[in-house]
Scaffold this motif. Structure first.
Motif, PDB file in Angstrom:
ATOM      1  N   SER A  46       0.845  -1.196   0.000  1.00  0.00           N
ATOM      2  CA  SER A  46       0.000   0.000   0.000  1.00  0.00           C
ATOM      3  C   SER A  46       0.880   1.246   0.000  1.00  0.00           C
ATOM      4  CB  SER A  46      -0.890   0.014   1.242  1.00  0.00           C
ATOM      5  OG  SER A  46      -0.087   0.159   2.412  1.00  0.00           O
ATOM      6  N   THR A  71      -8.031   2.551  -3.943  1.00  0.00           N
ATOM      7  CA  THR A  71      -8.870   2.335  -2.763  1.00  0.00           C
ATOM      8  C   THR A  71      -8.297   1.207  -1.940  1.00  0.00           C
ATOM      9  OG1 THR A  71     -10.309   0.634  -3.695  1.00  0.00           O
ATOM     10  CG2 THR A  71     -10.851   2.905  -4.215  1.00  0.00           C
ATOM     11  N   SER A  72      -8.932   0.984  -0.805  1.00  0.00           N
ATOM     12  CA  SER A  72      -8.515  -0.105   0.079  1.00  0.00           C
ATOM     13  C   SER A  72      -9.364  -1.352  -0.105  1.00  0.00           C
ATOM     14  CB  SER A  72      -8.580   0.355   1.542  1.00  0.00           C
ATOM     15  OG  SER A  72      -9.914   0.720   1.868  1.00  0.00           O
ATOM     16  N   TYR A  87      -7.675  -1.054  -7.241  1.00  0.00           N
ATOM     17  CA  TYR A  87      -7.062  -1.457  -5.971  1.00  0.00           C
ATOM     18  C   TYR A  87      -5.861  -0.583  -5.621  1.00  0.00           C
ATOM     19  CZ  TYR A  87      -3.198  -3.947  -8.309  1.00  0.00           C
ATOM     20  OH  TYR A  87      -2.084  -4.274  -9.055  1.00  0.00           O
ATOM     21  N   ARG A  88      -5.346   0.182  -6.609  1.00  0.00           N
ATOM     22  CA  ARG A  88      -4.296   1.146  -6.290  1.00  0.00           C
ATOM     23  C   ARG A  88      -4.878   2.472  -5.818  1.00  0.00           C
ATOM     24  NH1 ARG A  88       0.612  -0.857  -5.545  1.00  0.00           N
ATOM     25  NH2 ARG A  88       1.320   1.283  -5.808  1.00  0.00           N
TER      26      ARG A  88
END
Length: 400
Positions: free
Chosen positions: A225, A392-393, A389-390
């Motif tokens: 992340s 948000t979580s 996905y880059r």
């Protein structure tokens, strides 16, 4: 702490005398005229078998290096136009090239090969007749050569810059001494200036087994992340040669240069690609500096286990005799399979020094450029929209 074998080599604890007895019996399935240290008659590469000279070397001093990949044509036209085929083995890491004789490379092609290795992590060639002297000369194009303080050098004089990877029936692997995760490493990262474009040529190998796997530090960084990436970028870690030297002494071997410990950034930037790579490895990284031990242990375990277990970041190569691999020790880790005993596996490594590892902050201050996440950089250059996905979580799975 148990000594960790380096550069794919481990020393077994079996009875050498008993194994020599079995090797010398042609009716025994372990029989081979080329196995065993005292049975060199008829072995083509006896002069390249391991020796441990009792000599002393001065401590290494910092030296000026300039990455030859910086001089390469980004499109690599000289290298690719001479190739029969250029095949990427995975999207992340690993390329195989056919149709090129490494003995005939021009300086421009050598520079382009260094850049390709920096981008792809590891590049493979098969059926190469390049001699060890020619392999060393090629490696010198990329930097001054490293001499290892503890591992074997060839019996043939004048080859102290060669690192030997050698196992035969007298060297049975000892799985009680280490875990498979422990064996993942980048070569001699404890040095002040660890290696850059490194080469290994297999000169004798089993019919099957003894594969090597490489894992991408670029992909490891990209897998985390943004918050964890930023945290890692601010860390440094201790890399140590002490366990390796202690292990050599415990085996009765002479340590040719006293062991050192160096502190390197946990995330380094490749000087030519500008991409960020996680730079720790189970073999030599001992702890993260300036954080509680529990935190250091937890972070390193995440990194070590991902290196060893995330197959999406890895490429696996099946060696043949006269296969040679070139990898960038700054941005990949590697480990060999030890599934071929009691057969012989014999390879020769040439290892140029690179620059001192540079953190994200230091790279950006020195160059005025922004260091990049490799995966995002490639997506942007390809015009691919950044995946959700880059952004948000959300957790997303996939089906196979």
């Amino acid at each position: 702490m148990a000594p960790v074998p380096s550069s794919e080599q481990q020393t077994g604890n079996g009875s050498v005398a008993a194994l020599k007895n079995r090797i010398g019996n042609p009716s025994n399935p372990f029989y081979s005229p080329s196995l065993g240290d005292d049975n060199d008659a008829g072995y083509k590469y006896a002069g390249y078998k391991p020796s441990f000279p009792k000599v002393d070397w001065e401590p290494l001093q910092e030296i000026a290096v300039q990455d030859r990949g910086a001089f390469a044509d980004p499109e690599k036209k000289a290298l690719f136009s001479a190739a029969g085929k250029v095949k990427h083995l995975t999207p992340i890491i690993g390329t195989e090239i056919t149709g090129i004789d490494l003995r005939q490379l021009t300086d421009a092609q050598k520079d382009e090969l260094a850049l390709l290795v920096a981008e792809r992590g590891v590049v493979f060639f098969r059926d190469q007749e390049i001699s060890i002297h020619e392999q060393l000369e090629l490696a010198r194009h990329w930097g001054p050569l490293h001499k290892h303080a503890t591992t074997p050098v060839p019996k043939e004089p004048g080859l102290e810059e060669v690192h030997i990877v050698y196992n035969d029936a007298s060297r049975r692997p000892d799985p009680t001494a280490f875990s498979k995760v422990d064996l993942w490493h980048s070569d001699v990262t404890y040095e002040l200036q660890p290696p850059c474009t490194t080469s290994l040529k297999v000169i004798t190998g089993p019919e099957y087994g003894g594969d090597t796997l490489w894992s991408s530090g670029y992909a490891l960084y990209s897998s985390f992340s943004p918050g964890f990436q930023k945290y890692l970028e601010g860390l440094t870690a201790l890399h140590s040669a002490v366990a390796q030297a202690d292990g050599a002494r415990a085996a009765g071997l002479h340590v040719r240069r006293e062991p050192i410990e160096s502190i390197h950034p946990v995330v380094r930037v490749h000087p030519v690609t500008g991409w960020k790579s996680v730079y720790v490895n189970p073999g030599f990284t001992r702890r993260i500096i300036g954080v509680p031990k529990a935190e250091s242990d937890a972070v390193l375990q995440i990194l070590f286990n991902t290196i060893a277990n995330n197959v999406d970041h890895q490429v696996r190569f099946k060696w043949e005799e006269n296969s040679i691999a070139f990898w960038d020790n700054r941005i990949v880790t590697h480990s060999a399979t030890f599934d071929f005993w009691p057969n012989t596996r014999h390879a020769l490594r040439a290892t140029p020094h690179g620059e001192r590892p540079e953190s994200v902050a230091d790279y950006e201050a020195r160059t005025g450029k922004v260091a990049k996440d490799r995966q995002i950089d490639l997506w942007e250059k390809a015009g691919v929209e950044l995946p959700e996905y880059r952004k948000t979580s959300l957790v997303r799975g996939y089906n196979d």
